[in-house]
Motif scaffolding. Structure first.
Motif, PDB file in Angstrom:
ATOM      1  N   SER A   6      42.102  34.680  43.845  1.00 60.91           N
ATOM      2  CA  SER A   6      41.550  33.286  43.677  1.00 60.91           C
ATOM      3  C   SER A   6      40.327  33.497  42.606  1.00 60.91           C
ATOM      4  O   SER A   6      40.530  34.919  42.232  1.00 60.91           O
ATOM      5  N   VAL A   7      39.767  32.174  42.810  1.00 59.94           N
ATOM      6  CA  VAL A   7      39.294  32.100  41.255  1.00 59.94           C
ATOM      7  C   VAL A   7      37.329  32.029  42.064  1.00 59.94           C
ATOM      8  O   VAL A   7      37.504  31.738  43.468  1.00 59.94           O
ATOM      9  N   ARG A   8      36.213  32.860  41.643  1.00 61.29           N
ATOM     10  CA  ARG A   8      35.188  33.050  42.446  1.00 61.29           C
ATOM     11  C   ARG A   8      34.566  31.875  42.939  1.00 61.29           C
ATOM     12  O   ARG A   8      34.516  30.351  42.375  1.00 61.29           O
ATOM     13  N   THR A  19      34.075  37.258  54.869  1.00 56.82           N
ATOM     14  CA  THR A  19      34.919  37.008  53.787  1.00 56.82           C
ATOM     15  C   THR A  19      34.357  35.639  52.907  1.00 56.82           C
ATOM     16  O   THR A  19      35.017  35.969  51.926  1.00 56.82           O
ATOM     17  N   SER A  20      33.765  34.746  52.994  1.00 56.58           N
ATOM     18  CA  SER A  20      34.213  33.493  52.426  1.00 56.58           C
ATOM     19  C   SER A  20      32.467  34.075  51.248  1.00 56.58           C
ATOM     20  O   SER A  20      32.693  33.416  50.391  1.00 56.58           O
ATOM     21  N   PHE A  21      31.979  35.156  51.925  1.00 61.92           N
ATOM     22  CA  PHE A  21      30.370  35.460  51.373  1.00 61.92           C
ATOM     23  C   PHE A  21      31.240  36.153  50.400  1.00 61.92           C
ATOM     24  O   PHE A  21      30.292  35.939  49.123  1.00 61.92           O
ATOM     25  N   ASP A  26      32.954  37.358  44.240  1.00 58.54           N
ATOM     26  CA  ASP A  26      34.067  38.119  43.446  1.00 58.54           C
ATOM     27  C   ASP A  26      33.799  38.942  42.259  1.00 58.54           C
ATOM     28  O   ASP A  26      33.829  38.030  41.126  1.00 58.54           O
ATOM     29  N   PHE A  27      34.137  39.911  42.388  1.00 61.94           N
ATOM     30  CA  PHE A  27      33.686  40.628  41.262  1.00 61.94           C
ATOM     31  C   PHE A  27      35.221  41.150  40.066  1.00 61.94           C
ATOM     32  O   PHE A  27      35.313  41.184  39.148  1.00 61.94           O
ATOM     33  N   LYS A  77      44.044  29.673  43.896  1.00 61.78           N
ATOM     34  CA  LYS A  77      44.486  29.163  42.478  1.00 61.78           C
ATOM     35  C   LYS A  77      45.386  30.528  42.051  1.00 61.78           C
ATOM     36  O   LYS A  77      46.483  29.391  41.545  1.00 61.78           O
ATOM     37  N   PHE A  78      45.606  31.448  42.035  1.00 59.38           N
ATOM     38  CA  PHE A  78      46.598  32.326  41.200  1.00 59.38           C
ATOM     39  C   PHE A  78      48.311  32.568  42.162  1.00 59.38           C
ATOM     40  O   PHE A  78      48.935  32.668  41.021  1.00 59.38           O
ATOM     41  N   GLY A  79      47.315  32.922  43.116  1.00 63.80           N
ATOM     42  CA  GLY A  79      48.732  33.411  44.093  1.00 63.80           C
ATOM     43  C   GLY A  79      49.310  32.084  43.657  1.00 63.80           C
ATOM     44  O   GLY A  79      50.644  31.807  43.769  1.00 63.80           O
ATOM     45  N   ILE A  80      48.822  30.672  44.435  1.00 62.64           N
ATOM     46  CA  ILE A  80      49.913  29.579  44.557  1.00 62.64           C
ATOM     47  C   ILE A  80      50.315  29.386  43.048  1.00 62.64           C
ATOM     48  O   ILE A  80      51.392  28.209  43.726  1.00 62.64           O
TER      49      ILE A  80
END
Length: 96
Positions: A6-8, A19-21, A26-27, A77-80
């Motif tokens: 995903s993207v940050r 997990t949403s936190f 997202d480093f 995003k990148f997974g989709i």
């Protein structure tokens, strides 16, 4: 796929969901699926399709969750983007 694709900030921030936190911190944004993972996915899906040729759909977790009225970010995003490439390459459709 296992990883953070995903993207940050892609996930909605929820007070009681760590997990949403973490998604908002997202480093480790990877930006793309590693080639070795892509190749493994192609091999795996082809193998499954030889055993189960009636399979016509390929989707990410969030696509199936949406059908149940649930909100998920994964596979990100990148997974989709990878799922879309795999669908195109293997002549599979988006889940109904």
């Amino acid at each position: 796929m296992i990883g953070d694709f995903s993207v940050r900030g892609e996930a909605d921030l929820k007070i009681n969901d760590y997990t949403s936190f973490l998604d908002h911190l997202d480093f480790d944004e990877v930006g793309e699926i590693p080639v070795a993972m892509h190749n493994s996915l192609v091999s795996l899906i082809k193998s499954i399709l030889t055993k189960f040729p009636e399979i016509k759909y390929l989707g990410g977790h969030r696509e199936y969750a949406e059908k149940l009225g649930q909100n998920r970010t994964c596979p990100g995003k990148f997974g989709i983007e990878e799922v879309n490439k795999l669908r195109s390459l293997l002549s599979l459709s988006e889940p109904l």
